[in-house]
Design an enzyme around this catalytic site. Structure first.
Site, PDB file in Angstrom:
ATOM      1  N   GLY A 144      94.824  11.198  12.634  1.00 27.64           N
ATOM      2  CA  GLY A 144      93.876  10.844  11.670  1.00 27.64           C
ATOM      3  C   GLY A 144      92.452  11.208  11.940  1.00 27.64           C
ATOM      4  N   ASP A 145      91.510  11.398  11.175  1.00 25.98           N
ATOM      5  CA  ASP A 145      90.130  11.499  11.463  1.00 25.98           C
ATOM      6  C   ASP A 145      89.796  13.047  11.973  1.00 25.98           C
ATOM      7  OD1 ASP A 145      89.531   9.043  10.378  1.00 25.98           O
ATOM      8  OD2 ASP A 145      89.818   8.068  12.220  1.00 25.98           O
ATOM      9  N   GLU A 146      90.425  13.899  11.620  1.00 28.93           N
ATOM     10  CA  GLU A 146      90.473  14.975  12.384  1.00 28.93           C
ATOM     11  C   GLU A 146      89.460  15.999  11.531  1.00 28.93           C
ATOM     12  OE1 GLU A 146      93.276  13.993  11.069  1.00 28.93           O
ATOM     13  OE2 GLU A 146      94.891  13.982  12.441  1.00 28.93           O
ATOM     14  N   LYS A 178      89.617  16.397   8.063  1.00 28.66           N
ATOM     15  CA  LYS A 178      90.319  16.715   6.565  1.00 28.66           C
ATOM     16  C   LYS A 178      89.315  16.698   5.452  1.00 28.66           C
ATOM     17  CE  LYS A 178      93.170  13.411   7.138  1.00 28.66           C
ATOM     18  NZ  LYS A 178      92.919  12.640   8.624  1.00 28.66           N
ATOM     19  N   GLY A 179      88.679  15.799   5.429  1.00 24.50           N
ATOM     20  CA  GLY A 179      87.539  15.714   4.139  1.00 24.50           C
ATOM     21  C   GLY A 179      86.628  16.873   4.309  1.00 24.50           C
ATOM     22  N   LYS A 180      86.170  17.289   5.577  1.00 24.97           N
ATOM     23  CA  LYS A 180      85.342  18.484   5.700  1.00 24.97           C
ATOM     24  C   LYS A 180      85.835  19.654   5.184  1.00 24.97           C
ATOM     25  CE  LYS A 180      83.209  21.798   8.465  1.00 24.97           C
ATOM     26  NZ  LYS A 180      82.206  22.143   9.644  1.00 24.97           N
ATOM     27  N   GLY A 230      89.677   7.524   5.395  1.00 22.76           N
ATOM     28  CA  GLY A 230      88.091   7.640   5.245  1.00 22.76           C
ATOM     29  C   GLY A 230      87.715   9.076   5.512  1.00 22.76           C
ATOM     30  N   HIS A 231      87.358   9.775   4.448  1.00 19.99           N
ATOM     31  CA  HIS A 231      86.980  11.193   4.716  1.00 19.99           C
ATOM     32  C   HIS A 231      85.698  11.405   4.173  1.00 19.99           C
ATOM     33  CE1 HIS A 231      91.745  12.225   3.604  1.00 19.99           C
ATOM     34  NE2 HIS A 231      91.478  11.501   4.636  1.00 19.99           N
ATOM     35  N   GLN A 284      95.671  10.496   6.663  1.00 25.36           N
ATOM     36  CA  GLN A 284      96.083   9.976   8.196  1.00 25.36           C
ATOM     37  C   GLN A 284      96.396  11.349   8.948  1.00 25.36           C
ATOM     38  OE1 GLN A 284      97.894   7.849   5.282  1.00 25.36           O
ATOM     39  NE2 GLN A 284      95.838   6.839   5.514  1.00 25.36           N
ATOM     40  N   THR A 323      86.261   3.663   7.912  1.00 23.00           N
ATOM     41  CA  THR A 323      86.968   2.544   7.031  1.00 23.00           C
ATOM     42  C   THR A 323      86.629   1.042   7.773  1.00 23.00           C
ATOM     43  OG1 THR A 323      88.564   4.201   6.141  1.00 23.00           O
ATOM     44  CG2 THR A 323      89.157   1.682   6.077  1.00 23.00           C
ATOM     45  N   GLY A 378      84.892   0.751  10.787  1.00 24.17           N
ATOM     46  CA  GLY A 378      83.466   0.777  11.991  1.00 24.17           C
ATOM     47  C   GLY A 378      84.327   0.728  13.354  1.00 24.17           C
ATOM     48  N   ARG A 427      86.627   4.353  17.997  1.00 28.58           N
ATOM     49  CA  ARG A 427      87.870   4.991  18.202  1.00 28.58           C
ATOM     50  C   ARG A 427      88.220   5.197  19.458  1.00 28.58           C
ATOM     51  NH1 ARG A 427      86.186   9.278  13.613  1.00 28.58           N
ATOM     52  NH2 ARG A 427      86.761   7.925  11.616  1.00 28.58           N
ATOM     53  N   GLY A 476      80.442  21.540  13.479  1.00 29.03           N
ATOM     54  CA  GLY A 476      79.449  20.873  13.036  1.00 29.03           C
ATOM     55  C   GLY A 476      80.221  20.190  11.782  1.00 29.03           C
TER      56      GLY A 476
HETATM   57  P1  GDP Z   1      89.137  12.630   8.209  1.00 31.65           P
HETATM   58  O1  GDP Z   1      89.573  11.398   8.035  1.00 31.65           O
HETATM   59  O2  GDP Z   1      90.319  13.649   8.651  1.00 31.65           O
HETATM   60  O3  GDP Z   1      88.480  13.408   6.860  1.00 31.65           O
HETATM   61  O4  GDP Z   1      87.751  12.645   9.181  1.00 31.65           O
HETATM   62  P2  GDP Z   1      86.728  11.563   9.176  1.00 31.65           P
HETATM   63  O5  GDP Z   1      85.908  12.127   8.080  1.00 31.65           O
HETATM   64  O6  GDP Z   1      87.175  10.333   9.099  1.00 31.65           O
HETATM   65  O7  GDP Z   1      86.004  11.865  10.410  1.00 31.65           O
HETATM   66  C1  GDP Z   1      85.737  13.223  10.964  1.00 31.65           C
HETATM   67  C2  GDP Z   1      84.156  13.065  11.267  1.00 31.65           C
HETATM   68  O8  GDP Z   1      83.700  13.990  11.934  1.00 31.65           O
HETATM   69  C3  GDP Z   1      83.158  13.087  10.085  1.00 31.65           C
HETATM   70  O9  GDP Z   1      82.020  12.118  10.530  1.00 31.65           O
HETATM   71  C4  GDP Z   1      82.857  14.295   9.832  1.00 31.65           C
HETATM   72  O10 GDP Z   1      81.546  14.774   9.154  1.00 31.65           O
HETATM   73  C5  GDP Z   1      82.698  14.845  11.163  1.00 31.65           C
HETATM   74  N1  GDP Z   1      83.183  16.366  11.520  1.00 31.65           N
HETATM   75  C6  GDP Z   1      84.049  16.992  10.819  1.00 31.65           C
HETATM   76  N2  GDP Z   1      84.152  18.433  11.291  1.00 31.65           N
HETATM   77  C7  GDP Z   1      83.119  18.130  12.429  1.00 31.65           C
HETATM   78  C8  GDP Z   1      82.842  19.102  13.297  1.00 31.65           C
HETATM   79  O11 GDP Z   1      83.434  20.158  13.624  1.00 31.65           O
HETATM   80  N3  GDP Z   1      81.807  18.847  14.274  1.00 31.65           N
HETATM   81  C9  GDP Z   1      81.168  17.602  14.235  1.00 31.65           C
HETATM   82  N4  GDP Z   1      80.285  17.235  15.139  1.00 31.65           N
HETATM   83  N5  GDP Z   1      81.575  16.958  13.302  1.00 31.65           N
HETATM   84  C10 GDP Z   1      82.580  17.006  12.347  1.00 31.65           C
HETATM   85  P1  IMO Z   2      92.225   9.331   7.621  1.00 32.35           P
HETATM   86  O1  IMO Z   2      92.792   9.793   6.347  1.00 32.35           O
HETATM   87  C1  IMO Z   2      92.803   7.007  11.497  1.00 32.35           C
HETATM   88  C2  IMO Z   2      95.776   3.920  11.189  1.00 32.35           C
HETATM   89  C3  IMO Z   2      95.555   2.513  11.320  1.00 32.35           C
HETATM   90  C4  IMO Z   2      96.670   1.785  12.070  1.00 32.35           C
HETATM   91  C5  IMO Z   2      97.795   2.378  11.300  1.00 32.35           C
HETATM   92  C6  IMO Z   2      98.334   1.666  10.296  1.00 32.35           C
HETATM   93  O2  IMO Z   2      90.749   8.815   7.485  1.00 32.35           O
HETATM   94  O3  IMO Z   2      92.697  10.169   8.826  1.00 32.35           O
HETATM   95  P2  IMO Z   2      97.469   0.836   7.817  1.00 32.35           P
HETATM   96  O4  IMO Z   2      96.265   0.231   7.506  1.00 32.35           O
HETATM   97  O5  IMO Z   2      97.849   2.082   7.255  1.00 32.35           O
HETATM   98  O6  IMO Z   2      98.886   0.019   7.789  1.00 32.35           O
HETATM   99  O7  IMO Z   2      97.230   1.223   9.414  1.00 32.35           O
HETATM  100  O8  IMO Z   2      97.244   3.477  10.731  1.00 32.35           O
HETATM  101  N1  IMO Z   2      95.334   4.529  10.260  1.00 32.35           N
HETATM  102  C7  IMO Z   2      94.437   5.481  10.405  1.00 32.35           C
HETATM  103  N2  IMO Z   2      93.659   5.977  11.270  1.00 32.35           N
HETATM  104  N3  IMO Z   2      92.726   7.596  10.071  1.00 32.35           N
HETATM  105  C8  IMO Z   2      93.121   7.287   9.035  1.00 32.35           C
HETATM  106  O9  IMO Z   2      93.055   7.699   7.822  1.00 32.35           O
HETATM  107  C9  IMO Z   2      94.029   5.985   9.186  1.00 32.35           C
HETATM  108  N4  IMO Z   2      94.902   5.510   7.836  1.00 32.35           N
HETATM  109  C10 IMO Z   2      95.459   4.577   8.646  1.00 32.35           C
HETATM  110  O10 IMO Z   2      94.322   2.265  12.334  1.00 32.35           O
HETATM  111  O11 IMO Z   2      97.015   2.257  13.295  1.00 32.35           O
HETATM  112 MG    MG Z   3      89.005   9.486   8.354  1.00 31.11          MG
END
Ligand code: GDP
Ligand code: IMO
Ligand code: MG
Length: 431
Positions: free
Chosen positions: A14-16, A18-20, A42-43, A225, A301, A303, A306, A422
């Protein structure tokens, strides 16, 4: 390249980004669809000086020409959805949003149950976001779940709530000795009210998507995720409760897609993890701290800081295989700038054996040690360099970065088609 259907999935934990990437590709889309998960996601979308932190709203809402759909596979906390919508419409009136009647509803007892379960599961817990995700999907499987459409039918809601409330509250009190005092009547009145407020968005989204598909509209499925959180293929039981492999998009949106798709895995140039599980490449030293601070790796989501580690190609290989990736986008390349050495995990050493594909065994994962290949790093881009790279594309990336990307492609068996350096929509290039 010009496929009608695009699916975006997270290739790690997760948090790679995807939203961007959803927002970036949404510029050529007619529909953006969330198909699983809930407000555990959280995207983040950044466009100029605007930053959108989205939990339930698909990232397509940021683009006014896009119709955004919350599919049947998503679990919806209506209170959170209304709050998110109300904040969003201050600057963006009349978003084109449709919510499936069939999506399940997160109820207050699900959130209480998540808290109780987290305490109970101890070392086998995932470190849940405590948004009620596991309990709402469990109720769906038990078949006493409440769906968004039920909020519009007072008699049905009463009949269903009777059963679900008793089941959950008895379990909370009798099994977990967990205090839950909100009366059923209060929940009933509150959720009927949510139904009235959401009515204008509730729709037969499955039919809408079938028509859009038939008439050649471009549809993007926005995964939440990441691979290792998938309850079948991820590091079970340290996972979430909805499937996030690309194949689930048809189930979670209710549309059969009899065509070739573009399936884009989002790979962060390192790994982050919120929550508990074995984490083979985890960096518990100052390198991890450097990446966390530079990449601002704190949960959107919750705070929570990570956990950070080097890129793990065993994990990425599993995503390529289970999601059938046609390509990858590598994000946060800028965060690694300035490091002398960048490591990439190519295999695990488990009991002295080299393992290149993800083991199903939890015991094996607890024992796995990373086997690394090292690369020389690259420098931060100056503003002028950034502009040049945006114009000239991949061939103008530093040689060390190009070599690193080539190595990822070879090792994962999938091409890298997008590089992101970025958070802003514009800081993205195609290969
Ligand atoms: P998601 O859950 O996959 O949508 O990712 P999140 O939004 O939770 O976390 C990704 C974070 O990295 C966010 O704060 C984005 O604004 C930021 N981000 C995405 N791509 C890049 C990048 O290439 N460089 C930097 N510095 N930040 C990025
Ligand atoms: P995005 O879409 C990162 C993790 C939680 C926990 C496990 C189970 O922003 O990438 P849950 O609340 O689903 O029962 O939690 O999954 N987790 C995430 N970690 N990004 C997310 O979503 C996540 N959604 C759930 O931290 O380890
Ligand atoms: Mg996220």
């Amino acid at each position: 390249m010009n496929k009608q259907i695009t699916v975006i999935v997270g290739a790690q934990w997760g948090d790679e980004g995807k939203g961007k990437l959803t927002d970036f590709l949404a510029q050529n889309m007619d529909y953006v669809v969330r198909f699983h998960g809930g407000n555990n996601a959280g995207h983040t979308v950044v466009v100029g000086d605007k930053v959108y932190k989205l939990h339930l709203l698909p990232s397509g809402v940021v683009s006014p020409h896009v119709t955004s759909i919350i599919g049947n596979g998503v679990v919806v906390d209506p209170k959170v959805l209304l709050e998110e919508l109300n904040n969003f419409i201050v600057d963006n009136p009349k978003p084109k949003l449709l919510v499936s009647q069939r999506a399940h509803v997160i109820m207050p007892y699900h959130i209480a149950m998540d808290e109780a379960l987290s305490g109970h599961q101890g070392s086998l817990g995932a470190g849940s976001t405590k948004r009620g995700i596991a309990p709402v999907y469990a109720d769906k499987a038990y078949r006493h779940g409440i769906r968004i459409g039920d909020l519009l039918e007072p008699e049905i809601l009463k009949e269903k709530l009777d059963k679900a409330y008793k089941f959950n509250v008895d379990m909370l009190q009798k099994v977990f000795d967990f205090e839950f005092s909100t009366p059923k009547e209060d929940i009933y009145a509150e959720y009927l009210e949510y139904g009235k407020k959401l009515k204008e968005y509730i729709y037969d989204t499955e039919l809408e998507l079938a028509m859009a598909y038939k008439f050649g509209q471009n549809i993007l499925f926005e995964g939440a995720q990441g691979m290792s959180l998938d309850p079948d293929h991820g590091m079970y039981p340290h996972t979430t409760s909805s499937n996030n492999v690309a194949g689930y998009c048809e189930v979670g949106a209710g549309v059969g897609l009899n065509c070739e798709k573009r399936i884009l895995g989002i790979v962060k140039a390192y790994v982050s993890r919120v929550g508990n599980s074995p984490f083979t490449t985890e960096l518990l030293d100052e390198t991890g701290d450097f990446i966390r601070e530079k990449g601002f790796e704190y949960g959107t989501t919750t705070g929570r800081p990570r956990r950070i580690g080097w890129l793990d190609l065993v994990q990425v290989r599993q995503t390529v295989r289970t999601s059938g990736l046609t390509e990858m986008a590598v994000t946060k390349l800028d965060v690694l700038a300035g490091m002398e050495e960048i490591k990439v995990c190519v295999a695990y050493s488990i009991d002295g054996k080299m393992v290149t594909e993800m083991p199903a065994s939890l015991e094996a994962m607890r024992k796995a040690k990373p086997v690394y290949t090292s690369f020389p790093g690259w420098e931060d881009f100056s503003p002028e360099e950034k502009e040049r790279i945006k114009k000239e594309g991949f061939k103008s990336l530093p040689e060390t970065m190009q070599k690193y990307l080539k190595f990822l492609e070879e090792q994962a068996g999938c091409k890298v088609s997008i590089a992101s350096f970025g958070p802003d929509r514009s800081e993205t290039i195609f290969a």
